[in-house]
Design a protein around this motif. Structure first.
Motif, PDB file in Angstrom:
ATOM      1  N   VAL A  34       0.843  -1.206   0.000  1.00 21.86           N
ATOM      2  CA  VAL A  34       0.000   0.000   0.000  1.00 21.86           C
ATOM      3  C   VAL A  34       0.872   1.247   0.000  1.00 21.86           C
ATOM      4  N   VAL A  42       2.594   1.665  -3.496  1.00 20.99           N
ATOM      5  CA  VAL A  42       1.677   2.142  -4.538  1.00 20.99           C
ATOM      6  C   VAL A  42       1.292   3.601  -4.274  1.00 20.99           C
ATOM      7  N   LEU A  43       1.067   3.942  -3.001  1.00 20.50           N
ATOM      8  CA  LEU A  43       0.726   5.319  -2.664  1.00 20.50           C
ATOM      9  C   LEU A  43       1.869   6.267  -3.012  1.00 20.50           C
ATOM     10  N   ARG A  84      -4.196   1.318  -5.342  1.00 23.65           N
ATOM     11  CA  ARG A  84      -4.019   1.625  -3.921  1.00 23.65           C
ATOM     12  C   ARG A  84      -5.260   1.242  -3.130  1.00 23.65           C
ATOM     13  N   GLN A  90      -5.343  -1.491  -0.197  1.00 22.53           N
ATOM     14  CA  GLN A  90      -5.832  -1.135   1.136  1.00 22.53           C
ATOM     15  C   GLN A  90      -6.939  -2.081   1.578  1.00 22.53           C
TER      16      GLN A  90
END
Length: 67
Positions: free
Chosen positions: A17, A20-21, A46, A50
């Motif tokens: 996460v 990717v963020l 994302r 999540q």
């Protein structure tokens, strides 16, 4: 707790996460063709990452001995 395979899987999911963020926010900050081509895809990825991380955390808490 650190030797629990589900806990390690949760850490990997959380790292995914964050990765990717960071890529999505970095691409948005830079702008240009990368953001135009991949911006929405990165934010969708994302959200999926999540959701997977949250489900894994809830499973970990729900199992006896977890959390």
């Amino acid at each position: 707790m650190a030797d629990d395979p589900l806990f390690i899987l949760i850490l990997v999911a959380l790292l995914g996460v964050v990765t990717v963020l960071a890529i999505g926010v970095g691409g948005f900050g830079i702008g240009g063709s990368f953001n135009a081509k991949h911006g929405n895809r990165m934010m969708r990825l994302r959200i999926i990452a999540q959701a997977i991380a949250i489900v894994l955390i809830l499973i970990f808490i729900a199992l006896p001995g977890g959390g």
